[in-house]
Design a protein around this motif. Structure first.
Motif, PDB file in Angstrom:
ATOM      1  N   MET A   1       0.844  -1.194   0.000  1.00 55.80           N
ATOM      2  CA  MET A   1       0.000   0.000   0.000  1.00 55.80           C
ATOM      3  C   MET A   1       0.881   1.247   0.000  1.00 55.80           C
ATOM      4  SD  MET A   1      -3.514  -0.627   1.261  1.00 55.80           S
ATOM      5  CE  MET A   1      -3.883  -0.696   2.997  1.00 55.80           C
ATOM      6  N   GLU A   2       0.617   2.126  -0.939  1.00 56.78           N
ATOM      7  CA  GLU A   2       1.425   3.333  -1.030  1.00 56.78           C
ATOM      8  C   GLU A   2       0.586   4.599  -0.897  1.00 56.78           C
ATOM      9  OE1 GLU A   2       2.494   0.859  -3.418  1.00 56.78           O
ATOM     10  OE2 GLU A   2       4.333   0.418  -2.302  1.00 56.78           O
ATOM     11  N   TYR A   3       1.244   5.580  -0.313  1.00 58.06           N
ATOM     12  CA  TYR A   3       0.599   6.856  -0.050  1.00 58.06           C
ATOM     13  C   TYR A   3       1.512   7.963  -0.566  1.00 58.06           C
ATOM     14  CZ  TYR A   3      -1.728   3.776   3.266  1.00 58.06           C
ATOM     15  OH  TYR A   3      -2.399   2.735   3.829  1.00 58.06           O
ATOM     16  N   ILE A   4       0.923   9.085  -0.913  1.00 55.19           N
ATOM     17  CA  ILE A   4       1.734  10.231  -1.325  1.00 55.19           C
ATOM     18  C   ILE A   4       1.590  11.331  -0.281  1.00 55.19           C
ATOM     19  CG2 ILE A   4       1.978  12.096  -3.033  1.00 55.19           C
ATOM     20  CD1 ILE A   4       1.255  10.069  -5.209  1.00 55.19           C
ATOM     21  N   GLY A   5       2.730  11.840   0.181  1.00 57.57           N
ATOM     22  CA  GLY A   5       2.717  12.956   1.119  1.00 57.57           C
ATOM     23  C   GLY A   5       3.389  14.154   0.481  1.00 57.57           C
ATOM     24  N   ILE A   6       2.780  15.318   0.615  1.00 59.92           N
ATOM     25  CA  ILE A   6       3.367  16.538   0.045  1.00 59.92           C
ATOM     26  C   ILE A   6       3.586  17.552   1.164  1.00 59.92           C
ATOM     27  CG2 ILE A   6       3.140  18.368  -1.679  1.00 59.92           C
ATOM     28  CD1 ILE A   6       1.129  16.653  -3.164  1.00 59.92           C
ATOM     29  N   ASP A   7       4.812  18.025   1.274  1.00 61.76           N
ATOM     30  CA  ASP A   7       5.153  19.032   2.271  1.00 61.76           C
ATOM     31  C   ASP A   7       5.279  20.379   1.566  1.00 61.76           C
ATOM     32  OD1 ASP A   7       5.999  20.110   4.753  1.00 61.76           O
ATOM     33  OD2 ASP A   7       8.091  19.944   4.107  1.00 61.76           O
ATOM     34  N   VAL A   8       4.385  21.298   1.909  1.00 61.92           N
ATOM     35  CA  VAL A   8       4.416  22.630   1.311  1.00 61.92           C
ATOM     36  C   VAL A   8       5.234  23.531   2.231  1.00 61.92           C
ATOM     37  CG1 VAL A   8       3.017  24.599   0.592  1.00 61.92           C
ATOM     38  CG2 VAL A   8       2.173  22.277   0.230  1.00 61.92           C
ATOM     39  N   GLY A   9       6.459  23.846   1.816  1.00 60.67           N
ATOM     40  CA  GLY A   9       7.321  24.692   2.631  1.00 60.67           C
ATOM     41  C   GLY A   9       7.449  26.071   2.027  1.00 60.67           C
ATOM     42  N   GLY A  10       8.122  26.961   2.733  1.00 59.55           N
ATOM     43  CA  GLY A  10       8.282  28.317   2.238  1.00 59.55           C
ATOM     44  C   GLY A  10       9.187  28.397   1.024  1.00 59.55           C
ATOM     45  N   THR A  11      10.114  27.440   0.886  1.00 61.78           N
ATOM     46  CA  THR A  11      11.028  27.489  -0.251  1.00 61.78           C
ATOM     47  C   THR A  11      10.844  26.333  -1.225  1.00 61.78           C
ATOM     48  OG1 THR A  11      12.692  26.479   1.191  1.00 61.78           O
ATOM     49  CG2 THR A  11      12.869  28.827   0.835  1.00 61.78           C
ATOM     50  N   ASN A  12      10.419  25.159  -0.726  1.00 61.05           N
ATOM     51  CA  ASN A  12      10.273  23.999  -1.606  1.00 61.05           C
ATOM     52  C   ASN A  12       8.962  23.265  -1.408  1.00 61.05           C
ATOM     53  OD1 ASN A  12      12.835  23.665  -3.128  1.00 61.05           O
ATOM     54  ND2 ASN A  12      13.709  23.617  -1.072  1.00 61.05           N
ATOM     55  N   LEU A  13       8.488  22.681  -2.503  1.00 60.84           N
ATOM     56  CA  LEU A  13       7.404  21.697  -2.421  1.00 60.84           C
ATOM     57  C   LEU A  13       8.073  20.331  -2.544  1.00 60.84           C
ATOM     58  CD1 LEU A  13       4.964  23.269  -5.064  1.00 60.84           C
ATOM     59  CD2 LEU A  13       4.961  23.628  -2.583  1.00 60.84           C
ATOM     60  N   VAL A  14       7.810  19.449  -1.592  1.00 60.17           N
ATOM     61  CA  VAL A  14       8.418  18.119  -1.632  1.00 60.17           C
ATOM     62  C   VAL A  14       7.308  17.076  -1.600  1.00 60.17           C
ATOM     63  CG1 VAL A  14      10.074  16.544  -0.557  1.00 60.17           C
ATOM     64  CG2 VAL A  14      10.349  19.013  -0.272  1.00 60.17           C
ATOM     65  N   ALA A  15       7.367  16.125  -2.542  1.00 59.96           N
ATOM     66  CA  ALA A  15       6.401  15.033  -2.532  1.00 59.96           C
ATOM     67  C   ALA A  15       7.135  13.724  -2.343  1.00 59.96           C
ATOM     68  CB  ALA A  15       5.606  15.010  -3.839  1.00 59.96           C
ATOM     69  N   GLY A  16       6.575  12.845  -1.529  1.00 60.39           N
ATOM     70  CA  GLY A  16       7.193  11.545  -1.299  1.00 60.39           C
ATOM     71  C   GLY A  16       6.178  10.434  -1.466  1.00 60.39           C
ATOM     72  N   LEU A  17       6.675   9.311  -1.983  1.00 58.40           N
ATOM     73  CA  LEU A  17       5.870   8.097  -2.035  1.00 58.40           C
ATOM     74  C   LEU A  17       6.250   7.296  -0.792  1.00 58.40           C
ATOM     75  CD1 LEU A  17       3.901   6.776  -4.026  1.00 58.40           C
ATOM     76  CD2 LEU A  17       5.843   5.538  -4.989  1.00 58.40           C
ATOM     77  N   VAL A  18       5.259   6.974   0.021  1.00 59.51           N
ATOM     78  CA  VAL A  18       5.530   6.436   1.352  1.00 59.51           C
ATOM     79  C   VAL A  18       4.772   5.123   1.529  1.00 59.51           C
ATOM     80  CG1 VAL A  18       5.162   6.921   3.817  1.00 59.51           C
ATOM     81  CG2 VAL A  18       5.912   8.757   2.288  1.00 59.51           C
ATOM     82  N   ASP A  19       5.410   4.121   2.156  1.00 55.31           N
ATOM     83  CA  ASP A  19       4.675   2.879   2.388  1.00 55.31           C
ATOM     84  C   ASP A  19       3.907   2.942   3.708  1.00 55.31           C
ATOM     85  OD1 ASP A  19       6.343   2.217   4.508  1.00 55.31           O
ATOM     86  OD2 ASP A  19       7.491   0.726   3.393  1.00 55.31           O
ATOM     87  N   GLU A  20       3.178   1.870   4.032  1.00 55.08           N
ATOM     88  CA  GLU A  20       2.259   1.961   5.173  1.00 55.08           C
ATOM     89  C   GLU A  20       2.987   2.002   6.514  1.00 55.08           C
ATOM     90  OE1 GLU A  20       2.424  -0.758   3.282  1.00 55.08           O
ATOM     91  OE2 GLU A  20       2.457  -2.569   4.550  1.00 55.08           O
ATOM     92  N   ARG A  21       4.312   1.758   6.495  1.00 57.00           N
ATOM     93  CA  ARG A  21       5.055   1.844   7.746  1.00 57.00           C
ATOM     94  C   ARG A  21       5.817   3.160   7.881  1.00 57.00           C
ATOM     95  NH1 ARG A  21       8.256  -3.079   6.827  1.00 57.00           N
ATOM     96  NH2 ARG A  21       9.647  -2.212   8.380  1.00 57.00           N
ATOM     97  N   GLY A  22       5.688   4.015   6.866  1.00 52.77           N
ATOM     98  CA  GLY A  22       6.306   5.333   6.967  1.00 52.77           C
ATOM     99  C   GLY A  22       7.661   5.447   6.290  1.00 52.77           C
ATOM    100  N   ALA A  23       8.049   4.449   5.500  1.00 52.05           N
ATOM    101  CA  ALA A  23       9.329   4.542   4.773  1.00 52.05           C
ATOM    102  C   ALA A  23       9.106   5.299   3.463  1.00 52.05           C
ATOM    103  CB  ALA A  23       9.872   3.157   4.490  1.00 52.05           C
ATOM    104  N   ILE A  24      10.039   6.206   3.143  1.00 52.42           N
ATOM    105  CA  ILE A  24       9.945   6.959   1.883  1.00 52.42           C
ATOM    106  C   ILE A  24      10.569   6.135   0.759  1.00 52.42           C
ATOM    107  CG2 ILE A  24      10.688   9.035   0.656  1.00 52.42           C
ATOM    108  CD1 ILE A  24      10.529  10.589   3.195  1.00 52.42           C
ATOM    109  N   LEU A  25       9.785   5.861  -0.284  1.00 53.19           N
ATOM    110  CA  LEU A  25      10.271   5.030  -1.391  1.00 53.19           C
ATOM    111  C   LEU A  25      10.819   5.888  -2.523  1.00 53.19           C
ATOM    112  CD1 LEU A  25       7.106   2.714  -1.470  1.00 53.19           C
ATOM    113  CD2 LEU A  25       9.229   2.339  -0.189  1.00 53.19           C
TER     114      LEU A  25
END
Ligand SMILES: [Zn+2]
Length: 316
Positions: free
Chosen positions: A1-25
């Motif tokens: 199972m995969e999830y996408i997390g996006i961090d909207v920061g003041g300087t960068n937008l970062v997106a990560g593909l993350v598994d159900e245990r919280g590891a960034i793939l």
């Protein structure tokens, strides 16, 4: 199972593909253009999610949920970004806009809350219940995870720990009140305290470390000077740690978390200059002398926000 997390920061937008245990793939990022409209930025978020999905070789059906962490006040129930500091989002229906491009559940969270969730799932606070995360940055951010769920109060701003009042009538805060913790315990406050101390200490090593220009003082400057034996810097840090400790003691006495995770640039300081003396101060000031609360350094850095955003679907 995969999830996408996006961090909207003041300087960068970062997106990560993350598994159900919280590891960034997979992880992708791009600089953020803050002159864009909120609509255009939502489109950017959707493109970035698409980019990280492709990097992971997934179909859209493989993505269970998307989460977005933003520096401001969000209403996840309505899917709306209410306000942000220094970003163009204001009453932005982010869920609706995003779902025009993606047919997937989308969750919104405050960035400090996402960081807490990330550390709880995959970082220094893994599995600790409750987990409190405190980020010492420009201000002071806070988040709490209880039984795997984020605690955000009845209207989403329940863990604004930076606005605990610790000095009645003290420094004016951005929130409009006086004496808030972040006016004394943030990196911004440490820099202010360092500059003030330098002015009274022309012989301090601090001057050399900033090329004689107080404007160049950074959060790490007093730590570096103290390490080199500078008495002025050591004095500043002693005062600073007392300010940080007051807020931590208040949090511990009210919430008794299993762990408090300290994040932000300041938290990278050597243990003997920050964590160890803080533990001593906190132990002295806490009501319960058995000290069941551990004080630790956050371990995921900026990745915490991505992991936490991705797993918002489990926590709200
Ligand atoms: Zn305030």
């Amino acid at each position: 199972m995969e999830y996408i997390g996006i961090d909207v920061g003041g300087t960068n937008l970062v997106a990560g593909l993350v598994d159900e245990r919280g590891a960034i793939l997979q992880k992708v990022s791009r600089p953020v253009d803050r002159s864009m409209s909120d609509r255009a930025l939502c489109r950017e978020l959707s493109l970035l999610a698409e980019e990280v999905r492709l990097a992971g070789g997934l179909s859209r059906q493989d993505v269970q949920a998307v989460g977005v962490g933003l520096p401001g006040l969000v209403n996840n129930k309505q899917g709306v970004v209410v306000t942000t500091a220094n970003m163009p989002f204001r009453d932005t229906p982010l869920r609706e806009l995003f779902q025009q491009e993606w047919d997937v559940p989308i969750y919104l969270g405050n960035d400090a809350n996402c960081a807490a969730l990330g550390e709880y799932w995959a970082g220094a606070a893994r599995g600790c219940n409750p987990t409190v995360m405190v980020t010492l940055g420009t201000g002071i951010g806070g988040g709490m995870v209880v039984n795997g769920k984020l605690f955000t109060g009845c209207a989403n701003s329940g863990m604004e720990v930076g606005h605990m009042v610790i000095h009645p009538g003290g420094h004016l805060c951005g929130c409009g009140y006086r004496g808030c913790w972040e006016q004394y315990g943030s990196a911004t406050a440490l820099i202010r305290m360092t500059r003030q101390a330098m002015e009274k200490a022309p012989d301090s090593r601090l001057w050399a470390l900033c090329d004689g220009d107080p404007e160049k003082v950074q959060g790490r400057t007093p730590f570096q000077a103290a390490k080199e034996g500078d008495a002025t810097a050591s004095q500043v840090l002693e005062e600073y740690r007392q300010e940080v400790a007051i807020g931590l003691i208040n949090l511990i006495n009210v919430l008794q978390p299993k762990v408090i995770c300290l994040g932000g640039g300041i938290s990278h300081a050597e243990d003997e200059l920050l964590l160890e003396p803080l533990r001593e101060l906190v132990e002295r000031g806490s009501f319960d002398k058995r000290m069941p609360t551990r004080l630790v350094r956050a371990s995921l850095g900026n990745d915490a926000g991505v992991v936490g955003a991705a797993l918002l679907c489990k926590a709200v």
